[in-house]
Design a protein around this motif. Structure first.
Motif, PDB file in Angstrom:
ATOM      1  N   LEU A   1       0.940  -1.239   0.009  1.00 40.69           N
ATOM      2  CA  LEU A   1      -0.101  -0.018  -0.196  1.00 40.69           C
ATOM      3  C   LEU A   1       0.885   1.297  -0.057  1.00 40.69           C
ATOM      4  N   VAL A   2       0.887   2.126  -0.898  1.00 44.32           N
ATOM      5  CA  VAL A   2       1.578   3.404  -1.163  1.00 44.32           C
ATOM      6  C   VAL A   2       0.794   4.502  -0.295  1.00 44.32           C
ATOM      7  N   VAL A   3       1.444   5.003   0.778  1.00 42.22           N
ATOM      8  CA  VAL A   3       0.696   6.023   1.673  1.00 42.22           C
ATOM      9  C   VAL A   3       2.007   7.199   1.784  1.00 42.22           C
ATOM     10  N   ASP A   4       1.377   8.261   2.057  1.00 44.47           N
ATOM     11  CA  ASP A   4       2.178   9.337   2.262  1.00 44.47           C
ATOM     12  C   ASP A   4       3.443   9.315   3.574  1.00 44.47           C
ATOM     13  N   GLU A   5       2.613   8.868   4.764  1.00 41.10           N
ATOM     14  CA  GLU A   5       3.420   8.838   5.869  1.00 41.10           C
ATOM     15  C   GLU A   5       2.523   8.039   6.969  1.00 41.10           C
ATOM     16  N   LEU A   6       3.555   7.438   7.718  1.00 43.79           N
ATOM     17  CA  LEU A   6       2.780   6.782   8.982  1.00 43.79           C
ATOM     18  C   LEU A   6       3.038   7.699   9.966  1.00 43.79           C
ATOM     19  N   HIS A   7       1.915   7.600  11.076  1.00 39.06           N
ATOM     20  CA  HIS A   7       2.157   8.512  12.263  1.00 39.06           C
ATOM     21  C   HIS A   7       2.541   7.584  13.401  1.00 39.06           C
ATOM     22  N   LYS A   8       1.449   7.097  14.064  1.00 42.54           N
ATOM     23  CA  LYS A   8       1.910   6.222  15.131  1.00 42.54           C
ATOM     24  C   LYS A   8       0.738   5.173  15.244  1.00 42.54           C
ATOM     25  N   GLN A   9       1.303   4.184  16.076  1.00 40.93           N
ATOM     26  CA  GLN A   9       0.429   3.141  16.320  1.00 40.93           C
ATOM     27  C   GLN A   9      -0.588   3.377  17.336  1.00 40.93           C
ATOM     28  N   GLN A  10      -1.853   2.907  17.301  1.00 44.41           N
ATOM     29  CA  GLN A  10      -2.651   3.342  18.286  1.00 44.41           C
ATOM     30  C   GLN A  10      -3.888   2.274  18.657  1.00 44.41           C
ATOM     31  N   GLN A  11      -4.452   2.425  19.592  1.00 44.88           N
ATOM     32  CA  GLN A  11      -5.643   1.473  19.862  1.00 44.88           C
ATOM     33  C   GLN A  11      -6.703   2.358  19.441  1.00 44.88           C
ATOM     34  N   VAL A  12      -7.771   1.752  18.681  1.00 45.83           N
ATOM     35  CA  VAL A  12      -8.733   2.746  18.388  1.00 45.83           C
ATOM     36  C   VAL A  12      -9.921   1.840  18.621  1.00 45.83           C
ATOM     37  N   VAL A  13     -11.228   2.560  18.819  1.00 45.34           N
ATOM     38  CA  VAL A  13     -12.535   2.072  18.934  1.00 45.34           C
ATOM     39  C   VAL A  13     -13.194   1.743  17.590  1.00 45.34           C
ATOM     40  N   ILE A  14     -13.737   0.804  17.343  1.00 43.29           N
ATOM     41  CA  ILE A  14     -14.337   0.569  16.151  1.00 43.29           C
ATOM     42  C   ILE A  14     -15.754   0.892  15.909  1.00 43.29           C
ATOM     43  N   LYS A  15     -16.109   1.844  14.939  1.00 40.05           N
ATOM     44  CA  LYS A  15     -17.357   2.417  14.956  1.00 40.05           C
ATOM     45  C   LYS A  15     -17.749   1.873  13.589  1.00 40.05           C
ATOM     46  N   GLY A  16     -19.094   1.372  13.598  1.00 43.63           N
ATOM     47  CA  GLY A  16     -19.738   0.676  12.499  1.00 43.63           C
ATOM     48  C   GLY A  16     -20.118   1.856  11.534  1.00 43.63           C
ATOM     49  N   LEU A  17     -19.820   1.747  10.289  1.00 43.63           N
ATOM     50  CA  LEU A  17     -20.149   2.940   9.438  1.00 43.63           C
ATOM     51  C   LEU A  17     -21.691   2.669   9.001  1.00 43.63           C
ATOM     52  N   GLU A  18     -21.964   1.445   8.998  1.00 40.72           N
ATOM     53  CA  GLU A  18     -23.338   0.874   8.375  1.00 40.72           C
ATOM     54  C   GLU A  18     -24.372   1.323   9.409  1.00 40.72           C
ATOM     55  N   ASP A  19     -24.398   1.624  10.317  1.00 45.14           N
ATOM     56  CA  ASP A  19     -25.380   2.198  10.951  1.00 45.14           C
ATOM     57  C   ASP A  19     -26.347   3.209  10.052  1.00 45.14           C
ATOM     58  N   ASN A  20     -25.311   4.482   9.592  1.00 43.63           N
ATOM     59  CA  ASN A  20     -25.656   5.363   9.147  1.00 43.63           C
ATOM     60  C   ASN A  20     -25.622   5.472   7.662  1.00 43.63           C
ATOM     61  N   TYR A  21     -24.708   4.749   7.253  1.00 43.86           N
ATOM     62  CA  TYR A  21     -24.451   4.822   5.750  1.00 43.86           C
ATOM     63  C   TYR A  21     -24.161   3.398   5.093  1.00 43.86           C
ATOM     64  N   ASP A  22     -24.281   3.240   3.965  1.00 43.20           N
ATOM     65  CA  ASP A  22     -24.034   1.903   3.176  1.00 43.20           C
ATOM     66  C   ASP A  22     -22.722   1.806   3.169  1.00 43.20           C
ATOM     67  N   PRO A  23     -22.460   0.249   3.133  1.00 41.98           N
ATOM     68  CA  PRO A  23     -20.956   0.108   3.161  1.00 41.98           C
ATOM     69  C   PRO A  23     -20.433   0.518   2.065  1.00 41.98           C
ATOM     70  N   ILE A  24     -18.766   0.754   2.323  1.00 39.55           N
ATOM     71  CA  ILE A  24     -17.918   1.542   1.171  1.00 39.55           C
ATOM     72  C   ILE A  24     -16.925   0.282   0.659  1.00 39.55           C
ATOM     73  N   PRO A  25     -16.649   0.114  -0.365  1.00 35.75           N
ATOM     74  CA  PRO A  25     -15.644  -0.833  -0.686  1.00 35.75           C
ATOM     75  C   PRO A  25     -14.175  -0.455  -0.061  1.00 35.75           C
ATOM     76  N   GLY A  26     -13.421  -1.158   0.393  1.00 36.59           N
ATOM     77  CA  GLY A  26     -12.237  -0.788   0.919  1.00 36.59           C
ATOM     78  C   GLY A  26     -12.177  -0.102   2.350  1.00 36.59           C
ATOM     79  N   ILE A  27     -13.265   0.191   2.801  1.00 38.53           N
ATOM     80  CA  ILE A  27     -13.567   0.488   4.292  1.00 38.53           C
ATOM     81  C   ILE A  27     -14.133  -0.414   5.131  1.00 38.53           C
ATOM     82  N   SER A  28     -13.418  -1.017   6.145  1.00 38.04           N
ATOM     83  CA  SER A  28     -14.254  -1.760   6.925  1.00 38.04           C
ATOM     84  C   SER A  28     -15.206  -1.243   8.341  1.00 38.04           C
ATOM     85  N   ALA A  29     -14.679   0.099   8.580  1.00 33.90           N
ATOM     86  CA  ALA A  29     -15.199   0.589   9.833  1.00 33.90           C
ATOM     87  C   ALA A  29     -14.580   2.050   9.807  1.00 33.90           C
TER      88      ALA A  29
END
Lengths: 687, 175
Positions: free
Chosen positions: A618-646
């Motif tokens: 995967l080609v990205v500009d920059e890496l910042h930091k490693q972090q624990q994140v709370v997963i929020k479903g997108l699907e509650d309010n929007y349709d699923p988007i390819p490439g995005i899990s949450a």
């Protein structure tokens, strides 16, 4: 949902628990512990299932559970001797009952296949042992049962005004007692309501009574006594102890004594004592809707993030007292972490809930295939998130089925290979460095590497000039479209292969690995996250956007040299890494992000494991930091988007998307095709 | 007593709308679908969605997508400033935001005063999203149908093929 439906759901939930409890008890009994305690526990479980089924008129369950219960009743009276045959019958009955419940859950009135054989076996055993034609009627059981009732009878003061005399009732009640012995009927008169003599009204009834009666009659008969005064009194009838009379002749003396003493105890103990013990049992657990817990988990996750943000902000402030303020915040942080752990623990359940389904599965599959398998389970108390447990069931059952079907050899083959006739499968769970490890080890024939290779070549999954290592060959079984069984067997050939297992484990954020020694056996190892609510991620920026790449997917990160990258015509760009070619996927391209770095040698390449274990960069500009994140479903309010899990919310309050690495390559290919087409168009336009 | 009954009967026929402006034109949506109104904040863009999906915002911990109404009408992206407003709406259980220029008023409209949309002579892009037109003291207020504005299929039409293909693949995977 209707209120009735809600009750039904509660009933089925309880049934699930009871069935699991029964299974557990049966396993103990199978292992040889046929103590009265176990039989009683089993009896209680089956009895509760029957009781509930009665109120929803699941007649199949009631009838079957009744016979089951009767057999258990005989067992605890020792009028039927416990032996391995009986144990097998109990296990089979349990399985049938489980099926019946599942059918009832689907509102089906059908009977499972085994119902008739097992049911007739049950009846046969009962008939044979009781020596007389067995009547499968409720009354039989209830009529012969000797019961101790406790009756609290509180007449309303003006009961006598309606022509009812408590004396007649008491006389009638006492006539129901077991025999003429006075100890079978006791009366306590409570006179606490009696007023001063001067205030006594002769037409009112001031007393209330507590009776204890040992009788052969049923609860309904007792109730009948009070039928006419039902509306003029408070009546409370409790069953203190219940034994079946014909047991006595055969019962072991010590048990008889024990029962007697229990009986006496229960006769002496006041009703407050017995209800107290019931209450204590109740308070062990409560049922809470998962939704509520999830909201709690989310809010706490949110608070942890905000807390971290506050600490960051506070450190920027200068001034008096700020030091104490920060210290306070840091203390609070500890509490928050604790709180988060506790809340997560609510969702955690022991893996036992999944493991308990396995013994039955092994039993069924083994007997169907004529194999002998001994299942050993350890670490059942290891706890994981409920959702993980729920979604672990299917893949785990599939792997166990595979182990019995493909792994363990037939008893004769095993003997030829100088192995124990009985194969063994070990299922083990444990915590390991913040993750859950589940191992499935069998001592079967292991993976037949030549067979696997041949199959893979046939199916065109590998090229003929491969040079794969043994481990790599073993891992071929995870490829889609691979199935080693030449014929589709009923057991494991249900249209799902190991690739599906791998996928479902991956969708839980877990990994599967395999190690096998041909002829000795094979071991599957699953590693799973403790929870699905949080995820370890790497924050990567592309243009002005930030994305989260799950750590579990990341193999390595690097900035390639210009020479490592080559763009092939008719194909996407490729990076050479230690003699391997890795196709590059430009995140800015597939997501249409402006102002991103285009050249990989100026950007950063994150090597991730994509679908089917293939590596992509995967080609990205920059890496910042490693972090624990709370997963929020997108699907509650929007349709699923390819490439995005949450999505998730970062410390600064901004929303960030979590990448669904598995489909990024496909997205990249499509983008590439589109780019080619537009290029073509520009060229034709130029002409 | 009678008065109360009359009043409720009266109320039943009257709908409340919040009016707001986009590109100097006044629109209204039913007040019952509005959860809150907040000032513009920067969004995180959602990749491969129609241009009018401005992205998502963090609304006290929930991720809420925001739609740019001006862009939805085909009038170009709103150059959002702090003065712009996001209306947080509840549409069939989903929480969505809608970016508009400004919120102006609450109006009471009798059901009989809502006129159906003339089938001709409407700006392209708006024909599908109007519920009716209300005449308020000589002012014309276009009443919007939120369901139509946030219509699934409309949201997906952008690069629909690719989206569908991927989603199909996705579904297969998850099965």
């Amino acid at each position: 949902m209707s209120e009735f439906g809600q009750f039904k759901n509660i009933y089925f939930e309880e049934c699930g628990d009871l069935i699991a409890l029964a299974e557990e008890t049966l396993l103990l009994m199978q292992a040889g512990d046929s103590s009265l305690e176990n039989i009683n526990a089993l009896f209680r479980a089956i009895h509760s299932i029957k009781g509930g089924a009665g109120s929803f008129s699941f007649n199949n369950i009631v009838t079957f559970a009744h016979e089951f219960e009767t057999l258990l009743d005989h067992l605890r009276n020792e009028s039927i001797e416990f032996n391995s045959d009986i144990c097998q019958l109990l296990i089979k009955s349990h399985d049938v009952l489980h099926d019946l419940i599942n059918l009832a859950k689907r509102n089906s009135d059908e009977k499972p296949l085994q119902f008739f054989t097992v049911h007739s076996q049950l009846l046969e055993v009962l008939e044979h042992h009781t020596g007389s034609a067995y009547l499968s009627k409720d009354e039989v059981n209830e009529e012969i049962a000797e019961t101790v009732f406790q009756i609290n009878f509180k007449p309303h003061p003006n009961m006598m005004k309606f022509g009812n005399d408590p004396l007649f009732l008491i006389r009638e009640l006492s006539s129901l007692k077991l025999d003429q012995k006075s100890e079978n009927f006791s009366v306590i008169i409570h006179e606490d309501q009696v007023p001063y003599l001067s205030e006594i009204d002769w037409s009112l009834c001031y007393f209330w009574w507590q009776f204890q009666i040992k009788t052969m009659h049923t609860l309904s008969r007792i109730k009948e006594v009070f039928e006419f005064v039902e509306d003029d009194c408070e009546l409370e009838i409790t069953i203190l102890n219940k034994i079946v009379i014909e047991s006595k002749s055969r019962t072991d003396l010590s048990i008889l004594k024990e029962q007697k003493s229990q009986e006496i105890n229960s006769l002496k103990i006041s009703d407050s004592g017995s209800s107290k013990s019931q209450k204590e049992e109740m308070s062990h657990s409560i049922r809470v809707e998962l939704d509520r817990i999830d909201r709690l988990v989310n809010t706490v996750g949110e608070m942890v993030i905000k807390q971290a943000m506050l600490i960051d902000q506070a450190q920027l402030i200068q001034g008096d007292g700020i030091h104490d303020f920060i210290k306070g915040l840091q203390d609070l942080n500890h509490h928050m972490r604790d709180l988060q752990d506790y809340v997560m623990a609510i969702r955690a359940q022991p893996v036992k809930t999944v493991f308990s389904r396995i013994p039955r599965l092994v039993r069924e599959v083994a007997s169907e295939l004529g194999k002998e398998v001994n299942l050993v389970m350890s670490g059942e108390t290891t706890e994981i998130d409920k959702t993980v447990i729920e979604r672990l069931g299917e893949p785990l059952m599939h792997m166990i089925r595979n182990a019995v079907d493909h792994g363990i050899e037939s008893p004769n083959d095993r003997e030829k290979n100088k192995k124990n006739r009985i194969g063994s499968i070990h299922l083990h769970a444990e915590h390991k460095s913040g993750r859950i490890l589940i191992e499935i080890t069998d001592d079967g024939k292991g993976i037949n590497r030549n067979g696997v290779l041949k199959k893979a070549l046939e199916k065109d999954l590998i090229s003929p000039d491969h040079n794969l290592t043994g481990d790599e060959i073993d891992n071929l079984i995870f490829l889609p479209g691979f199935s080693t069984a030449t014929e589709i067997t009923n057991i494991s050939g249900r249209g799902v292969g190991m690739d599906v297992v791998k996928k479902s484990i991956q969708s839980l954020g877990g990994r599967v690995s395999i190690s096998s020694i041909e002829g000795k056996g094979c071991k599957f190892t699953l590693t799973l996250p403790l929870t699905l609510a949080v995820l370890d991620g790497m924050i990567a920026s592309v243009g002005n956007q930030q994305y989260i790449i799950p750590i579990i997917n990341i193999i390595e990160t690097l900035r390639p040299s210009k020479a490592q990258v080559s763009s092939l015509i008719g194909c996407h760009d490729i990076m050479l890494l230690r003699k391997n070619t890795i196709s590059l996927v430009y995140l800015h391209e597939i997501f249409n992000i402006p102002n991103a770095i285009h050249d990989p040698w100026n950007a950063i390449v994150v090597v991730v494991e994509s679908e089917g274990g293939e590596l992509i960069g995967l080609v990205v500009d920059e890496l910042h930091k490693q972090q624990q994140v709370v997963i929020k479903g997108l699907e509650d309010n929007y349709d699923p988007i390819p490439g995005i899990s949450a999505a998730t919310i970062l410390g600064n309050g901004n929303v960030s998307m979590i990448l669904d690495v598995a489909v990024l390559k496909k997205l990249g290919q499509q983008q590439y095709k589109k780019r080619l087409e537009t290029d073509k168009k520009t060229i034709t336009n130029l002409r | 007593m009678n008065e109360v009954i009359q009043e409720t009967e009266h109320k039943a026929k009257i709908h409340q709308f919040i009016t707001f402006s986009v590109n100097k034109q006044e629109y209204g949506i039913e007040i019952t679908s509005i959860r809150e109104i907040k000032g513009w904040i920067n969004t995180t863009s959602l990749p491969n969605t129609p241009q009018y999906m401005r992205g998502v915002i963090n609304l006290r911990g929930s991720v809420v997508p925001v739609l740019d109404l001006r862009c939805r009408f085909g009038l170009g992206l709103t150059e959002a400033t702090k003065a712009h407003v996001i209306m947080i709406l509840n549409i069939q259980g989903r929480i969505m935001g809608m970016l508009v220029d400004a919120v102006s008023d609450i109006i009471y409209v009798k059901v009989e005063d809502i006129k159906s949309v003339p089938s001709m002579d409407v700006t392209e892009g708006q024909d599908t999203v109007l519920q009716g037109i209300a005449d308020i003291d000589g002012r014309m207020v276009a009443l919007l149908s939120l369901e139509k504005i946030f219509d699934h299929s409309k949201c997906l039409h952008f690069e629909g093929e690719m989206h569908q293909e991927i989603m199909q693949g996705h579904n297969k995977n998850s099965e």
